[in-house]
Write an enzyme that holds these catalytic residues in place. Structure first.
Site, mmCIF file in Angstrom:
data_model
loop_
_atom_site.group_PDB
_atom_site.id
_atom_site.type_symbol
_atom_site.label_atom_id
_atom_site.label_comp_id
_atom_site.label_asym_id
_atom_site.label_seq_id
_atom_site.Cartn_x
_atom_site.Cartn_y
_atom_site.Cartn_z
ATOM 1 N N GLY A 24 7.190 116.540 102.924
ATOM 2 C CA GLY A 24 8.654 116.590 102.911
ATOM 3 C C GLY A 24 9.189 116.879 104.290
ATOM 4 C CB CYS A 33 2.146 117.176 104.697
ATOM 5 S SG CYS A 33 2.889 117.339 106.309
ATOM 6 C CE1 TYR A 34 8.848 122.185 103.281
ATOM 7 C CE2 TYR A 34 8.305 121.931 100.940
ATOM 8 C CZ TYR A 34 9.058 122.525 101.946
ATOM 9 O OH TYR A 34 10.008 123.453 101.618
ATOM 10 C CD GLU A 84 0.357 110.558 101.750
ATOM 11 O OE1 GLU A 84 -0.715 111.183 101.764
ATOM 12 O OE2 GLU A 84 1.434 111.067 102.113
ATOM 13 C CG ASP A 135 10.993 92.445 90.193
ATOM 14 O OD1 ASP A 135 9.803 92.392 90.529
ATOM 15 O OD2 ASP A 135 11.847 93.099 90.815
ATOM 16 C CB SER A 193 9.025 84.994 87.728
ATOM 17 O OG SER A 193 10.003 84.281 88.412
#
Ligand code: XMP
Length: 524
Positions: free
Chosen positions: A58, A85-86, A182, A238, A240
């Site tokens: 964050g 992290c945060y 990530e 989407d 489709s």
């Protein structure tokens, strides 16, 4: 049938730009994940019934007052928790450790030394240095650092500037990483997340496209039963995929409405009909609204007003057509998970605006139809995989995004049929050459823009005074910021020649070298 929601990971969002990436990575590892805001009520967390919880990074600093906190209740649930992290700093602070502002901020590549014996990291290594210490190449992005461990925790990784770069408490199953597993720059990032969700949380890997398709089909059948369903088909990814899925689930009960505003790309309408109506046997009503649209756009040069006119007309036509299908009970929509997250964030005022969302498909609320939204849980890459699974053509599923108002925002100022026809030809040459040169998938979005100004050129012995085409290509992750694509000169030269030589009415081609910001991706 597999229960693809049996094992779930909950991601609590502390406002990181990477939160959605965490959720996607977890799903790529085969486990369903959802994102909740960091301060969601504990009852909702318990009801979600996750096997693991990940706290995102964050933008804030836990060293300041009134910043987001992780509640003790969450840490006491007995569910494994991983703070990134945060998220790690919030855990450290909450459990009595100390976090300080670091005088050595770290942004970018870093190498962390791994301690042996760690449940989360041991055995993983990108290289081995002196004394057989394992080292991981990771991506750091932080100003603060943990200065003192909370009780019961061990340091499991360190760098020179962050001696406490990862922590774990095996007994309580609480873990923290100062770096970002990530992002792909952390080479072993996926394996680290895999360790957490599979080995530590015990989640399985049933979240796969095949299983998702099966379950979605069953769910749609259960939801709509024998009723008729309508879908606004745009030819975009989407809608489709929704069409293909619904057709598989309920066949004849589905009717698609495809509105051709006259602002589509070359042969686009025919291609949509060919794919869905001819090949797949989907019921598609094609409405040719070109004249109506051009009439309403006449003399209008303001970009936002043009958008409104096109959007309103689309809705009007959709309503006219759907009212003819009097026994339809359901309206299908291609809402995807990022839309759901954004609108949830918007309703609580906590949205970190990811991309302003301006879909022409925003259909009226008073249609009195119930909604069926089979992609609501899916990220775009999952929707694409589902499309592949359903047998849609690769090119349709991997198309660049195309704005709802279509060529309407790529013809500067007033829209005229003559301009749209010229632009269609130029755009088609550009895009087909991008494909021929193998460059299409390297850029995030590419298109031609029509400039209604005339410029002098020479053709043979004669001078011509004709319109200008601008080519645009960008590279971007989130469409919020973008850099112009550095396409090869030789390619641009080839496209420019083809456009000027083959299209009567164009005398000059330019290439747009503006980044976003300050420019936007579209020209209007
Ligand atoms: P901009 O031009 O704002 O575009 O940098 C960001 C992304 O959004 C798309 N875009 C639109 N999509 N209706 C849409 O459905 C619109 O009015 C619209 N305007 C921009 C644009 O193509 C790019 O992908």
């Amino acid at each position: 049938m597999k229960n693809i929601h049996a094992d779930k990971v909950l991601i609590l969002d502390f406002g990181s730009q990477y939160t959605q990436l965490i959720a996607r990575r977890v799903r790529e590892l085969g486990t369903y994940s959802e994102i909740y805001p960091w301060d969601i009520a504990i009852e909702k967390i318990i009801a979600f019934n996750a096997k693991g919880i990940i706290l995102s990074g964050g933008p804030e600093s836990v060293t300041l007052q009134n910043t987001p906190e992780i509640s003790n209740e969450i840490l006491k649930l007995g569910i494994p928790v991983l703070g990134i992290c945060y998220g790690m700093q919030a855990i450290a602070k909450q459990l009595g450790g100390e976090v300080e502002e670091s005088n050595q901020r770290e942004f970018g590549y870093a190498q962390v030394n791994i301690e042996s014996g760690s449940e989360l990291l041991a055995g993983l290594s990108d290289q081995t240095v002196e004394k057989n210490n394992a080292v991981l190449d990771v991506w750091m992005s932080h100003g603060d650092r943990v200065a003192r461990l909370p009780n019961g925790f061990n340091v499991i990784a360190s760098t020179d500037s962050a001696p406490i770069a990862a922590i774990e408490n095996k007994q309580q199953k609480i873990y923290g990483l100062q770096f970002h597993p990530e992002v792909t720059h952390t080479k072993k990032g996926k394996e680290i997340l895999g360790r957490f969700i599979h080995d530590i949380c015990g989640c399985g890997s049933d979240w796969t496209s095949v299983n998702i398709v099966h379950e979605s089909i069953e769910n749609v059948k259960l939801q709509v039963r024998g009723d008729q369903v309508i879908l606004g088909l745009s030819g975009g990814v989407d809608s489709s995929v929704v069409a293909a899925l619904l057709h598989k689930a309920i066949g004849e009960q589905l009717t698609c409405i495809f509105v051709d505003t006259g602002l589509l790309r070359l042969h686009e309408g025919d291609q949509v009909m060919e794919t869905f109506a001819q090949h797949m046997g989907v019921k598609v009503i094609r409405v040719n609204a070109e004249q109506r649209c051009l009439k309403e756009l006449k003399d209008e040069a303001d970009p936002e007003k043009k958008r409104k006119i096109i959007g309103n007309l689309f809705i009007k036509i959709f309503e006219e057509e759907s009212s003819k299908l009097s026994n339809a009970k359901w309206l299908a929509q291609g809402t995807i998970y990022p839309d759901v997250i954004e609108s949830a964030g918007a309703s609580t005022g906590k949205a970190h605006l990811i991309k302003s969302h301006h879909n022409v498909g925003g259909l009226p609320e008073d249609m009195k139809l119930k909604l069926v939204e089979p992609l609501r849980e899916l990220f775009k890459d999952e929707v694409r995989k589902m499309g592949e699974e359903l047998g849609l053509p690769y090119e349709m599923i991997h198309r660049h995004p195309f704005p709802g108002p279509g060529l309407g925002v790529r013809i500067l100022g007033e829209v005229k049929k003559e301009y749209a026809d010229l632009l269609r030809l130029a755009d088609d040459i550009y895009i087909s050459e991008l494909r021929a040169y193998g460059l299409y998938d390297d850029v995030s979005q590419a298109f031609a823009v029509f400039l209604p100004v005339k410029s002098v050129g020479v053709m043979g012995d004669g001078r011509r005074y004709d319109y200008v085409i601008a080519l645009r290509a960008v590279e971007t992750i989130d469409f919020m910021t973008a850099r112009w694509a550095h396409l090869p000169y030789e390619f641009l030269d080839h496209v420019s020649r083809r456009i000027i030589n083959e299209i009567d009415g164009i005398s000059r081609v330019t290439y747009d070298i503006s980044g976003k910001p300050p420019a936007t991706i579209e020209w209007e």
